[in-house]
Design a protein around this motif. Structure first.
Motif, mmCIF file in Angstrom:
data_model
loop_
_atom_site.group_PDB
_atom_site.id
_atom_site.type_symbol
_atom_site.label_atom_id
_atom_site.label_comp_id
_atom_site.label_asym_id
_atom_site.label_seq_id
_atom_site.Cartn_x
_atom_site.Cartn_y
_atom_site.Cartn_z
ATOM 1 N N PRO A 145 0.816 -1.215 0.000
ATOM 2 C CA PRO A 145 0.000 0.000 0.000
ATOM 3 C C PRO A 145 0.853 1.270 0.000
ATOM 4 O O PRO A 145 1.700 1.455 0.872
ATOM 5 N N SER A 146 0.640 2.105 -1.011
ATOM 6 C CA SER A 146 1.481 3.286 -1.187
ATOM 7 C C SER A 146 0.786 4.290 -2.095
ATOM 8 O O SER A 146 -0.089 3.935 -2.886
ATOM 9 N N ILE A 147 1.197 5.539 -1.955
ATOM 10 C CA ILE A 147 0.782 6.580 -2.885
ATOM 11 C C ILE A 147 2.015 6.985 -3.667
ATOM 12 O O ILE A 147 3.057 7.330 -3.087
ATOM 13 N N VAL A 185 -1.237 8.335 -7.687
ATOM 14 C CA VAL A 185 -1.999 7.092 -7.804
ATOM 15 C C VAL A 185 -1.783 6.245 -6.555
ATOM 16 O O VAL A 185 -0.746 6.327 -5.898
ATOM 17 N N TYR A 186 -2.783 5.440 -6.244
ATOM 18 C CA TYR A 186 -2.699 4.535 -5.101
ATOM 19 C C TYR A 186 -2.317 3.145 -5.593
ATOM 20 O O TYR A 186 -2.876 2.645 -6.569
ATOM 21 N N HIS A 187 -1.344 2.531 -4.921
ATOM 22 C CA HIS A 187 -0.924 1.164 -5.234
ATOM 23 C C HIS A 187 -1.179 0.273 -4.029
ATOM 24 O O HIS A 187 -1.028 0.714 -2.886
ATOM 25 N N ASP A 188 -1.548 -0.967 -4.279
ATOM 26 C CA ASP A 188 -1.537 -1.987 -3.235
ATOM 27 C C ASP A 188 -1.242 -3.325 -3.904
ATOM 28 O O ASP A 188 -0.917 -3.370 -5.104
ATOM 29 N N LEU A 189 -1.361 -4.411 -3.146
ATOM 30 C CA LEU A 189 -0.980 -5.723 -3.675
ATOM 31 C C LEU A 189 -1.937 -6.223 -4.754
ATOM 32 O O LEU A 189 -1.662 -7.230 -5.398
ATOM 33 N N GLY A 190 -3.032 -5.494 -4.982
ATOM 34 C CA GLY A 190 -3.960 -5.844 -6.045
ATOM 35 C C GLY A 190 -3.748 -5.037 -7.308
ATOM 36 O O GLY A 190 -4.587 -5.061 -8.214
#
Length: 332
Positions: free
Chosen positions: A40-42, A76-81
């Protein structure tokens, strides 16, 4: 084309360092493809004001990474999906800002999987008018990155909570919320598959449109260099947040190339400080413009003289110089 094995790393600072290291140091006679998945990261665009893009309290409470990338565009938002893809190629003058060229093979594979994807707007891939991917580019002059996100099974509630949506974006595009305009690729698949299976299908599909891929594993010395770049750049507060400049004039407008936000500090009639923020794409760093205008009288004629030989399109894309001058001085 060579596929770079990131060995399953999910730290966004390490993955962005790997991407930049490959851009600057890998063999310039070949093209590369890199996949990576982040915790989870921006991920903040190169020219953005980080503190105005994020929900700081929520990020602190949930231990979400905040990292600035080298390319322009928005946060943008990132996560494991979320699967990220990156093409690393030579810059031949025709590829920069040509998002269609680099998204076409990805869209083709998605279509073959039954997902009716298409490129729309500046740089987004949409399905049924909902965004499943955003792309961005960065060039060193000789080499370039064309990278993007693929929302496969992202937690959409986190996107809304972690990102602050600026009113200018809501007013200009009519969005009710971030959640209402994004979707996961998994929502459009007839048969559910895992992220790993999706990644493999995408890779196989991209193989089919090119010469046979080979997979490259970094040497121990190369990984050490990547970790060093992470420590010297992507771990630093100055890179990820930077200082918020003092200003007494703010000029903000959304153009077809994206939002441009100027913070100008004028002392004794001269520009003593200038910072340019925004989600635009450009080949050259806007710090060039910032430096050019320091010490210049805050006067449209003088500003026009100072920027006489400047090609605005190199910094912002397809923007008329008069539009930029009007933004600086307020005649719009």
């Amino acid at each position: 084309m060579i596929f770079i094995d990131n060995e399953g790393h999910t730290n966004p600072k390490l993955n962005l360092a790997l991407e930049e290291y490959a851009l600057r140091h890998f063999d310039t006679s070949t093209d590369y493809l890199l996949f990576y998945i982040n915790e989870p990261s921006i991920i903040i665009g190169r020219n953005q004001n980080t503190l105005e893009e994020i929900n700081q309290e929520y990020i602190d409470d949930n231990n979400i990474h905040v990292v600035r990338r080298v390319s322009g565009g928005g946060a943008v938002y990132h996560d494991l999906g979320n699967l990220n893809f990156s093409f690393i190629t030579n810059h031949d003058g025709k590829r920069i800002s040509n998002f269609k060229k680099f998204t076409a093979p990805v869209i083709r594979v998605l279509n073959n999987m039954g997902v009716s994807a298409e490129l729309k707007g500046r740089n987004d891939i949409l399905v049924n008018e909902k965004k499943i991917s955003g792309t961005a580019q960065f060039s060193t002059g000789k080499r370039m990155i064309s990278h993007g996100t693929l929302l496969f099974d992202t937690d959409m509630s986190e996107v809304t909570k972690a990102l602050q949506v600026k009113m200018s974006k809501i007013e200009s595009k009519g969005h009710k919320s971030v959640r209402s305009r994004v979707a996961n690729i998994s929502d459009f698949l007839k048969t559910p598959i895992s992220m790993e299976a999706f990644k493999n299908q995408l890779l196989v599909g991209l193989y089919e449109a090119s010469e046979p891929f080979e997979t490259y594993k970094l040497t121990e010395a190369e990984w050490q260099a990547v970790h060093r770049l992470k420590a010297e750049k992507y771990d630093l507060w100055d890179w990820n947040f930077g200082r918020s400049p003092k200003f007494n004039i703010q000029r903000n407008k959304r153009f077809s190339v994206g939002e441009i936000d100027l913070r100008i500090f004028v002392e004794k009639g001269h520009i003593s400080e200038l910072k340019i923020f925004g989600d635009f794409f450009g080949r050259k760093p806007v710090s060039d413009i910032e430096s050019l205008l320091i010490g210049v009288p805050y006067d449209k004629v003088e500003i026009t003289k100072a920027l006489k030989n400047l090609s605005v399109t190199e910094y912002f894309g397809n923007l008329e110089k008069t539009e930029f001058l009007n933004l600086i001085y307020g005649n719009d």
